[in-house]
Design an enzyme around this catalytic site. Structure first.
Site, PDB file in Angstrom:
ATOM      1  N   LYS A   1      68.327  56.883  42.277  1.00 58.49           N
ATOM      2  CA  LYS A   1      67.036  56.906  41.342  1.00 58.49           C
ATOM      3  C   LYS A   1      67.538  57.429  40.133  1.00 58.49           C
ATOM      4  O   LYS A   1      68.366  58.205  39.937  1.00 58.49           O
ATOM      5  CB  LYS A   1      66.210  58.056  41.878  1.00 58.49           C
ATOM      6  CG  LYS A   1      65.488  57.557  43.413  1.00 58.49           C
ATOM      7  CD  LYS A   1      64.489  58.528  43.892  1.00 58.49           C
ATOM      8  CE  LYS A   1      63.776  58.105  45.016  1.00 58.49           C
ATOM      9  NZ  LYS A   1      62.762  57.080  44.865  1.00 58.49           N
TER      10      LYS A   1
ATOM     11  N   ARG B   1      61.227  54.195  55.614  1.00 59.24           N
ATOM     12  CA  ARG B   1      60.951  53.362  56.464  1.00 59.24           C
ATOM     13  C   ARG B   1      62.048  53.187  57.618  1.00 59.24           C
ATOM     14  O   ARG B   1      61.592  52.982  58.745  1.00 59.24           O
ATOM     15  CB  ARG B   1      60.350  51.930  55.833  1.00 59.24           C
ATOM     16  CG  ARG B   1      61.728  51.165  55.234  1.00 59.24           C
ATOM     17  CD  ARG B   1      61.031  49.992  54.316  1.00 59.24           C
ATOM     18  NE  ARG B   1      60.682  50.646  52.990  1.00 59.24           N
ATOM     19  CZ  ARG B   1      60.112  50.115  51.862  1.00 59.24           C
ATOM     20  NH1 ARG B   1      59.971  48.598  52.342  1.00 59.24           N
ATOM     21  NH2 ARG B   1      59.584  50.404  51.103  1.00 59.24           N
TER      22      ARG B   1
HETATM   23  N1  BES Z   1      60.455  58.507  48.283  1.00 60.40           N
HETATM   24  C1  BES Z   1      60.139  57.401  47.817  1.00 60.40           C
HETATM   25  C2  BES Z   1      58.690  56.950  47.550  1.00 60.40           C
HETATM   26  C3  BES Z   1      57.866  58.079  46.653  1.00 60.40           C
HETATM   27  C4  BES Z   1      58.131  57.528  45.235  1.00 60.40           C
HETATM   28  C5  BES Z   1      57.716  59.240  47.136  1.00 60.40           C
HETATM   29  C6  BES Z   1      57.318  58.470  44.403  1.00 60.40           C
HETATM   30  C7  BES Z   1      56.977  60.093  46.149  1.00 60.40           C
HETATM   31  C8  BES Z   1      56.672  59.816  44.707  1.00 60.40           C
HETATM   32  C9  BES Z   1      60.695  56.325  48.843  1.00 60.40           C
HETATM   33  O1  BES Z   1      62.047  56.458  49.632  1.00 60.40           O
HETATM   34  C10 BES Z   1      61.113  55.145  47.857  1.00 60.40           C
HETATM   35  O2  BES Z   1      62.255  55.575  47.084  1.00 60.40           O
HETATM   36  N2  BES Z   1      60.648  54.089  47.649  1.00 60.40           N
HETATM   37  C11 BES Z   1      61.086  52.944  46.887  1.00 60.40           C
HETATM   38  C12 BES Z   1      60.807  51.834  47.604  1.00 60.40           C
HETATM   39  C13 BES Z   1      61.593  50.483  46.922  1.00 60.40           C
HETATM   40  C14 BES Z   1      63.137  50.630  46.883  1.00 60.40           C
HETATM   41  C15 BES Z   1      61.030  49.337  47.733  1.00 60.40           C
HETATM   42  C16 BES Z   1      59.779  52.798  45.860  1.00 60.40           C
HETATM   43  O3  BES Z   1      58.803  52.912  45.944  1.00 60.40           O
HETATM   44  O4  BES Z   1      60.404  52.687  44.524  1.00 60.40           O
HETATM   45 ZN    ZN Z   2      63.808  56.321  48.658  1.00 64.55          ZN
END
Ligand code: BES
Ligand code: ZN
Ligand code: ZN
Length: 483
Positions: free
Chosen positions: A261, A335
């Protein structure tokens, strides 16, 4: 902070009072003096629907004026918000206890005020010096409710729900360096045992033996072991033969993994176990309130980090149910661990599986922090009931579809399924991925938007909100009442 909630028959001498009153009927109340009434009546219109504080020589009176809203649940929410406004006064005046009095026939309005007070009074003080805590902390500890329908039984249920909503907040607020997967399992175990909940914690070895490739793969970049926690509550006289299974995402920190991230996206990712906290805490409240439902909670847990052997994009992994997944993005880790838990849930022959997870930024972008995104497969009736609960507790559920065609978006060129779809419909493709691992009535809740706040609002503090606890609790309690 523990607050005792009790029903009282009269206002104790010298006690501060929160008077909840319908605005239009205020002049008829016997609880205010004539002077107080005329003061309120003379207020300008925009000020008068709110909270008025009076000093009655040492004790205090707070008059909360509510209006009947078109929907009953909106009136209830208004009362929660009014309750949250009392907290500022309680703090300033260093009040130790109040009695909430109301002449409205509906006791749930008084209870909502208490809820607002308790939830808004929450603080996470663990990392302040004692001298600071002394200054910050409320000395407030007792709420009495004066209402002929306020029974001890009802208030005990509300107390349990409040206690575990705050427990969920505490868990989420704990930073990753204080809470890894094993720590989470231990804290859950500690809480579960006195509540007649059976606990099983699978360690790394057992997770390997079960071939839970989703959990193990996400964990490859971590120095800490993963865990899989099972909480089972099967009270005598439970009304449902087949269990209700809750699955909670327990990513104790989400760096994104090799798809790390960037910018500020990693901030707040200690909250990526909010689903786990909500599922477990809802069960604790259910057990504490002795709700006669057979409920099982599954918590897959690990952190998602970057280390020598971390998962990389393109890796194909084998899941607990044998599915081959092409991992196109290591940040779509939730997931992967949830899928193993969903396959495992088949062993319990569930009546319904409800999962709760901070799964996608996409869900957050869709509805912001005002609710929860929900999807279902083969569980339409349950979904309608869940939406009703969502309104009652004001954790509203917005439904998105799991149409068959979305499946095409997560097809892989080299494996059974890919772990991400395209740029669009991200919350849905995540739900669709999860659905692949189910063969039972299924509801998926994405709480990414509402789990953590950077600004307090009403009875929701900065930091963890505990979203999902009241929602799932209310849903299961109503199921128990139906049959
Ligand atoms: N934990 C995150 C989702 C999230 C984002 C929770 C903001 C709380 C606040 C999840 O694991 C994630 O990173 N999802 C990605 C998926 C993408 C790579 C398809 C996302 O939503 O950006
Ligand atoms: Zn994630
Ligand atoms: Zn995540």
């Amino acid at each position: 902070m523990h607050i005792t909630l009790k029903n009282v028959k009269e206002i104790p001498a010298g006690e501060s009072v929160v008077l909840l009153h319908k605005k239009e009927a205020l002049l008829r109340t016997s609880l205010l003096t004539r002077k107080e009434k005329s003061y309120i009546a003379a207020l300008p219109k925009d000020k008068s629907s709110d909270i008025q504080a009076f000093n009655r020589f040492g004790s205090h009176l707070f008059v909360l004026l509510y209006e009947e809203k078109p929907q009953g649940y909106q009136t209830v929410e208004q009362c929660r918000l009014l309750g949250s406004k009392v907290v500022k006064h309680i703090k300033e005046l260093d009040i130790r206890s109040v009695t909430i009095a109301s002449t409205d026939p509906d006791v749930s309005l008084s209870e909502a005020v208490a809820e607002g007070v308790i939830l808004a009074g929450y603080q996470f003080n663990r990392f302040f010096q004692p001298s600071t805590v002394e200054k910050r902390a409320l000395s407030f500890s007792v709420i009495g409710i004066l209402h002929r329908k306020a029974t001890k039984e009802r208030l005990d249920v509300l107390s349990a729900l409040m206690e575990y909503t705050m427990f969920a907040r505490d868990l989420v607020n704990l930073p990753a360096n204080y809470l890894n997967a094993e720590g989470l399992s231990m804290l859950l175990q500690e809480r579960a045992l006195p509540l007649n909940i059976k606990v099983t914690v699978f360690n790394r070895k057992k997770i390997e033996a079960l071939k839970m490739g989703g959990i193990l793969s996400v964990n490859r970049g971590s120095v800490d072991a993963p865990t899989f926690t099972i909480l089972e509550y099967k009270p005598e006289g439970h009304r449902n033969e087949k269990p209700l299974v809750l699955v909670g995402k327990g990513v104790t920190f989400d760096t994104g993994g090799m798809n790390i991230k960037t910018g500020s996206y990693m901030t707040g990712m200690k909250s990526d176990m909010s689903g786990a906290a909500a599922a477990a805490s809802a069960l604790f409240a259910i057990a504490a309130a002795k709700i006669p439902q057979y409920v099982i909670v599954l918590i897959p847990a690990t952190d998602n980090r970057v280390q020598g052997n971390a998962l990389v994009p393109g890796d194909v992994i084998t899941m607990h149910d044998g599915t081959h997944v092409e991992v196109l993005n290591t940040d779509a880790e939730g997931r992967l661990i949830m899928a193993d838990a969903l396959s495992y849930a088949k062993n319990h022959d569930p009546q319904l599986v409800l999962d709760i997870a901070t799964l996608t930024g996409s869900a957050m972008r869709a509805i912001g922090d005002l609710g929860v995104v929900g999807m279902h497969h083969d569980a339409g009736k349950f979904m309608e009931q869940l939406k009703e609960s969502g309104e009652q507790v004001y954790e509203r559920v917005v439904e998105l579809p799991l149409w068959e065609e979305y499946k095409e978006m997560i097809q892989s060129e080299i494996a059974d399924i890919a772990n991400i779809g395209g740029a669009n419909a991200g919350a849905i493709t995540a739900g669709k991925f999860l659905q692949h691992f189910t063969d039972y009535p299924f509801i998926h809740l994405d709480i990414a938007g509402a789990a953590l706040r950077d600004k307090a609002k009403g009875y929701l503090p900065t930091g963890a909100t505990g979203v999902g606890v009241r929602l799932v609790f209310d849903f299961i309690r109503r199921l128990a009442e139906k049959k």
